[in-house]
Design a protein around this motif. Structure first.
Motif, PDB file in Angstrom:
ATOM      1  N   ALA A   7     -39.484 -21.581  38.009  1.00 40.63           N
ATOM      2  CA  ALA A   7     -40.130 -20.312  37.683  1.00 40.63           C
ATOM      3  C   ALA A   7     -39.762 -19.853  36.274  1.00 40.63           C
ATOM      4  CB  ALA A   7     -39.747 -19.243  38.702  1.00 40.63           C
ATOM      5  N   VAL A   8     -38.493 -20.012  35.904  1.00 43.68           N
ATOM      6  CA  VAL A   8     -38.038 -19.614  34.570  1.00 43.68           C
ATOM      7  C   VAL A   8     -38.794 -20.396  33.503  1.00 43.68           C
ATOM      8  CG1 VAL A   8     -36.086 -19.716  32.970  1.00 43.68           C
ATOM      9  CG2 VAL A   8     -35.749 -18.849  35.291  1.00 43.68           C
ATOM     10  N   ASN A   9     -38.885 -21.696  33.692  1.00 38.72           N
ATOM     11  CA  ASN A   9     -39.530 -22.536  32.686  1.00 38.72           C
ATOM     12  C   ASN A   9     -41.044 -22.343  32.662  1.00 38.72           C
ATOM     13  OD1 ASN A   9     -37.051 -23.531  31.877  1.00 38.72           O
ATOM     14  ND2 ASN A   9     -37.145 -25.314  33.238  1.00 38.72           N
ATOM     15  N   ARG A  10     -41.644 -22.091  33.815  1.00 39.61           N
ATOM     16  CA  ARG A  10     -43.081 -21.798  33.844  1.00 39.61           C
ATOM     17  C   ARG A  10     -43.381 -20.529  33.041  1.00 39.61           C
ATOM     18  NH1 ARG A  10     -43.610 -21.010  38.891  1.00 39.61           N
ATOM     19  NH2 ARG A  10     -44.372 -23.062  39.533  1.00 39.61           N
ATOM     20  N   GLU A  11     -42.596 -19.490  33.261  1.00 35.65           N
ATOM     21  CA  GLU A  11     -42.802 -18.242  32.535  1.00 35.65           C
ATOM     22  C   GLU A  11     -42.616 -18.445  31.036  1.00 35.65           C
ATOM     23  OE1 GLU A  11     -41.173 -13.607  32.451  1.00 35.65           O
ATOM     24  OE2 GLU A  11     -40.175 -15.103  33.714  1.00 35.65           O
ATOM     25  N   LEU A  12     -41.593 -19.220  30.669  1.00 32.64           N
ATOM     26  CA  LEU A  12     -41.351 -19.515  29.255  1.00 32.64           C
ATOM     27  C   LEU A  12     -42.569 -20.146  28.609  1.00 32.64           C
ATOM     28  CD1 LEU A  12     -39.539 -20.212  26.710  1.00 32.64           C
ATOM     29  CD2 LEU A  12     -39.049 -22.374  27.898  1.00 32.64           C
ATOM     30  N   TRP A  13     -43.113 -21.195  29.255  1.00 31.28           N
ATOM     31  CA  TRP A  13     -44.197 -21.942  28.628  1.00 31.28           C
ATOM     32  C   TRP A  13     -45.534 -21.224  28.709  1.00 31.28           C
ATOM     33  CZ3 TRP A  13     -43.397 -25.157  25.033  1.00 31.28           C
ATOM     34  CH2 TRP A  13     -42.170 -25.822  24.976  1.00 31.28           C
ATOM     35  N   ASP A  14     -45.725 -20.395  29.715  1.00 28.89           N
ATOM     36  CA  ASP A  14     -46.934 -19.574  29.734  1.00 28.89           C
ATOM     37  C   ASP A  14     -46.930 -18.585  28.564  1.00 28.89           C
ATOM     38  OD1 ASP A  14     -48.229 -20.725  31.889  1.00 28.89           O
ATOM     39  OD2 ASP A  14     -47.447 -19.294  33.353  1.00 28.89           O
ATOM     40  N   LYS A  15     -45.785 -17.970  28.300  1.00 30.07           N
ATOM     41  CA  LYS A  15     -45.687 -17.004  27.216  1.00 30.07           C
ATOM     42  C   LYS A  15     -45.767 -17.682  25.850  1.00 30.07           C
ATOM     43  CE  LYS A  15     -43.018 -13.357  29.543  1.00 30.07           C
ATOM     44  NZ  LYS A  15     -41.717 -12.618  29.555  1.00 30.07           N
ATOM     45  N   ASP A  16     -45.181 -18.859  25.744  1.00 28.62           N
ATOM     46  CA  ASP A  16     -45.058 -19.524  24.441  1.00 28.62           C
ATOM     47  C   ASP A  16     -46.254 -20.410  24.102  1.00 28.62           C
ATOM     48  OD1 ASP A  16     -43.376 -19.659  22.199  1.00 28.62           O
ATOM     49  OD2 ASP A  16     -42.640 -21.638  22.757  1.00 28.62           O
ATOM     50  N   ALA A  17     -47.166 -20.575  25.043  1.00 29.10           N
ATOM     51  CA  ALA A  17     -48.285 -21.505  24.846  1.00 29.10           C
ATOM     52  C   ALA A  17     -49.066 -21.272  23.548  1.00 29.10           C
ATOM     53  CB  ALA A  17     -49.220 -21.466  26.055  1.00 29.10           C
ATOM     54  N   PRO A  18     -49.370 -20.020  23.152  1.00 30.72           N
ATOM     55  CA  PRO A  18     -50.133 -19.831  21.913  1.00 30.72           C
ATOM     56  C   PRO A  18     -49.454 -20.420  20.683  1.00 30.72           C
ATOM     57  CG  PRO A  18     -50.134 -17.807  23.212  1.00 30.72           C
ATOM     58  CD  PRO A  18     -49.150 -18.736  23.856  1.00 30.72           C
ATOM     59  N   ASN A  19     -48.127 -20.504  20.707  1.00 26.52           N
ATOM     60  CA  ASN A  19     -47.399 -21.019  19.553  1.00 26.52           C
ATOM     61  C   ASN A  19     -47.471 -22.538  19.431  1.00 26.52           C
ATOM     62  OD1 ASN A  19     -46.464 -18.417  18.809  1.00 26.52           O
ATOM     63  ND2 ASN A  19     -44.859 -18.545  20.366  1.00 26.52           N
ATOM     64  N   TRP A  20     -48.039 -23.214  20.430  1.00 25.10           N
ATOM     65  CA  TRP A  20     -48.096 -24.672  20.423  1.00 25.10           C
ATOM     66  C   TRP A  20     -49.513 -25.198  20.231  1.00 25.10           C
ATOM     67  CZ3 TRP A  20     -43.757 -27.669  20.386  1.00 25.10           C
ATOM     68  CH2 TRP A  20     -42.553 -26.992  20.602  1.00 25.10           C
TER      69      TRP A  20
END
Length: 255
Positions: A7-20
């Motif tokens: 869950a922690v990593n899913r939230e991280l990558w959902d939030k950070d997706a625009p930066n990639w």
């Protein structure tokens, strides 16, 4: 690790997706693959077979999907799984732009739900290789592969973890963490560039795990920053990375 790292990593990558997105666009457009933090050329690494015609392949933790795209370009029938819906949205958009026929699956690479022995080849560049528990995702990869199938994965080198300060500051020449019993690190609360919860093992523990699961090692590489590298990437100074391995590549075969 008691926290719900999925869950922690899913939230991280959902939030950070625009930066990639921009990085994904560049990688999808590459004529030949480049690997890892410092864009190492594929020469001599052979993370992917040159010709994947007729192969069923899966990328475990695909992010923006560029590795899946490279495999499709080489003729493979490709499935790609990722825990982040936002990252998959980017991957689907880029696949459509490049005319790549890829099956994208939202899910945990530790438990894909896909049929046994469905694939000839599996790969993870970061993705599952660092964000999933080694024992779980490697057993899942073994289950998904046909006998004789290969798994290639690239992740952080153990040296890059033990020389990383506990506050997340850039690597230096001091040993900040014990090597014995290494499991990974929780980067969610560090002062410098917080991220998620990642996993790593000592080289001996990786080898022992491969044996228990039923993989044989067919290749191993340590990646450094190239001579042209400058500055810092992902809290790794270029000067450090020219002398110490940033990443490791394992090439395994299901026996």
């Amino acid at each position: 690790m008691s926290r719900d790292y999925v869950a922690v990593n899913r939230e991280l990558w959902d939030k950070d997706a625009p930066n990639w997105v921009e990085m994904g666009e560049r990688a999808w457009a590459m004529e030949t693959p480049e690997w890892g933090t410092w864009n190492n050329p594929d020469d001599g690494l052979h993370l992917l077979p040159d010709d994947m015609s007729g192969m069923d392949a899966i990328e475990l933790g695909c992010g923006t999907g560029y590795v899946a795209g490279w495999m499709a370009r080489r003729g493979a029938r490709v499935t790609a799984i990722d825990v982040s819906a936002a990252q998959l949205a980017t991957a689907r958009d880029l696949a459509a732009q490049h005319g790549a026929d890829i099956t994208f699956v939202e899910g945990n690479a530790e438990e894909t739900g896909l049929p046994d022995q469905s694939f000839d080849f599996a790969i993870s560049e970061y993705g599952a290789a660092i964000w999933c528990t080694p024992d779980l995702w490697l057993r899942e990869a073994w289950r998904l592969l046909r006998p004789g199938g290969r798994l290639t994965f690239l992740g952080n080198h153990p040296i890059s973890l033990i020389t990383s300060p506990e506050d997340g500051m850039p690597n230096d020449r001091t040993l900040h963490r014990p090597y014995k019993g290494m499991w990974g690190a929780d980067w969610t609360t560090v002062a410098y560039e917080p991220s998620g919860i990642c996993f790593n093992l000592t080289v001996a523990d990786w080898m022992a795990l491969f044996t228990r699961i039923g993989f044989e090692v067919r290749g191993y590489h340590e990646l450094y920053a190239p001579d042209w590298a400058e500055g810092e990437r992902a809290a790794i100074p270029a000067a450090w990375a020219k002398e110490f391995p940033v990443e490791q590549v394992w090439i395994l075969e299901k026996t």
